[in-house]
Design a protein around this motif. Structure first.
Motif, PDB file in Angstrom:
ATOM      1  N   HIS A 145      18.762 -41.322 130.716  1.00  0.00           N
ATOM      2  CA  HIS A 145      19.468 -41.887 131.862  1.00  0.00           C
ATOM      3  C   HIS A 145      19.511 -40.913 133.031  1.00  0.00           C
ATOM      4  CE1 HIS A 145      23.135 -43.091 134.168  1.00  0.00           C
ATOM      5  NE2 HIS A 145      22.590 -44.274 134.017  1.00  0.00           N
TER       6      HIS A 145
ATOM      7  N   VAL B  79      24.227 -48.377 121.114  1.00  0.00           N
ATOM      8  CA  VAL B  79      23.087 -47.476 121.223  1.00  0.00           C
ATOM      9  C   VAL B  79      21.837 -48.239 120.805  1.00  0.00           C
ATOM     10  CG1 VAL B  79      24.412 -45.384 120.838  1.00  0.00           C
ATOM     11  CG2 VAL B  79      23.435 -46.585 118.895  1.00  0.00           C
TER      12      VAL B  79
ATOM     13  N   ILE C 160      14.451 -46.376 124.973  1.00  0.00           N
ATOM     14  CA  ILE C 160      15.695 -46.316 125.745  1.00  0.00           C
ATOM     15  C   ILE C 160      15.449 -46.743 127.184  1.00  0.00           C
ATOM     16  CG2 ILE C 160      17.412 -44.733 126.707  1.00  0.00           C
ATOM     17  CD1 ILE C 160      17.193 -43.158 124.044  1.00  0.00           C
TER      18      ILE C 160
ATOM     19  N   GLN D 290      21.476 -40.392 119.104  1.00  0.00           N
ATOM     20  CA  GLN D 290      21.139 -41.487 120.016  1.00  0.00           C
ATOM     21  C   GLN D 290      21.863 -41.330 121.345  1.00  0.00           C
ATOM     22  OE1 GLN D 290      21.779 -41.712 116.788  1.00  0.00           O
ATOM     23  NE2 GLN D 290      20.951 -43.578 115.850  1.00  0.00           N
TER      24      GLN D 290
ATOM     25  N   LEU E 146      25.860 -44.729 128.945  1.00  0.00           N
ATOM     26  CA  LEU E 146      26.552 -45.466 127.882  1.00  0.00           C
ATOM     27  C   LEU E 146      27.922 -45.863 128.424  1.00  0.00           C
ATOM     28  CD1 LEU E 146      25.518 -43.092 124.988  1.00  0.00           C
ATOM     29  CD2 LEU E 146      24.724 -45.443 125.284  1.00  0.00           C
TER      30      LEU E 146
ATOM     31  N   TYR F 284      19.963 -40.907 124.866  1.00  0.00           N
ATOM     32  CA  TYR F 284      20.277 -41.867 125.927  1.00  0.00           C
ATOM     33  C   TYR F 284      20.736 -41.144 127.189  1.00  0.00           C
ATOM     34  CZ  TYR F 284      21.346 -46.605 127.525  1.00  0.00           C
ATOM     35  OH  TYR F 284      21.333 -47.798 128.195  1.00  0.00           O
TER      36      TYR F 284
END
Length: 263
Positions: free
Chosen positions: A73, A261, A99, A65, A36, A69
């Motif tokens: 990731h 998000v 995602i 979220q 993010l 995420y």
């Protein structure tokens, strides 16, 4: 620094010569990027290894979220394995799949189903619904880390608890006379695991009514626990969220950054 500028332009280091590049690369070894951009830029690279980071905010603000995420990731980028402790049945492989479709990892030449299977093999989700189950899982984790057990061929590098307050709030001021000491024991175990095994620990915490404005739950005793505390808020009717520093070992409180998000 203008805190309202886009993430790509804020918090950047100087790239004036080779020394800056080397220093930046060395510094980033201490971080675990969430993917993010706003959060990673705000924190100077992501979740700091060896420390406990807390995300606090109102319901539906984007905390879960952000956790999902981060897990996706880290696993997708081969950074390591993730242990995800779910206290409210909010974890979902279908949400991880959505995602992954949004992650900029097109250079990974593998079909979507293969990628999802690989990522999910590196994310271990455990349902934890009370403090005693949490103690058991954390003790098992410590044994596994001490024995250098790998998950999907990777060492666990990220521990997520969504949410820590769901487990701790019921024991504080309730029927458990030792509730506060149990909370402190959890804090000590988490920080010990982070420090000893160079983990990034990410927990979420809800908000409660305060004098004039909502405040993070769990009181003053817990307030001292996180190395870093971010407040997450979401723009109404949007997938745009704002992360604001409430506490940080190096950065000033009040700094903020927007991030998006998945819907």
């Amino acid at each position: 620094m203008d805190q309202d500028r886009p993430p790509v332009e804020t918090g950047c280091v100087l790239w004036s010569d080779g020394m800056d590049l080397l220093q930046d690369a060395a510094e980033r070894k201490h971080f675990l990027p969430t993917g993010l951009e706003g959060i990673d830029t705000l924190l100077g690279g992501g979740l700091r290894k060896g420390q406990l980071t807390e995300l606090t905010g109102q319901s539906s603000s984007g905390k879960t979220q952000a956790c999902l995420y981060s897990a996706a990731h880290v696993a997708a980028r081969h950074m390591g394995a993730v242990l995800y402790l779910d206290t409210s049945n909010s974890f979902s492989p279908s949400r991880i799949a959505r995602i992954l479709d949004e992650l900029p990892i097109s250079f990974v030449k593998e079909p979507k189903d293969v990628r999802l299977k690989r990522v999910m093999s590196s994310i271990i989700c455990e349902s934890v619904f009370d403090i005693f189950a949490l103690f058991e899982v954390l003790n098992q984790l410590e044994v596994s880390l001490n024995n250098k057990v790998n998950i999907g061929g990777n060492k666990i590098c990220l521990l997520i608890i969504d949410s820590i307050s769901s487990l701790l709030a019921p024991i504080i001021g309730g029927k458990y006379s030792q509730g506060r000491s149990m909370m402190i024991s959890v804090a000590m175990i988490l920080k010990k695991l982070a420090d000893k095994h160079n983990l990034s620990v990410l927990v979420t915490n809800h908000m409660v009514a305060g004098n004039g404005a909502p405040k993070p739950a769990l009181g003053e005793s817990w307030k001292a626990v996180p190395h870093i505390r971010l407040m997450i808020s979401r723009d109404r009717g949007s997938n745009i969220c704002t992360a604001t520093i409430l506490k940080h070992t190096l950065l000033a409180s009040g700094r903020h950054m927007k991030f998006a998000v998945p819907g």
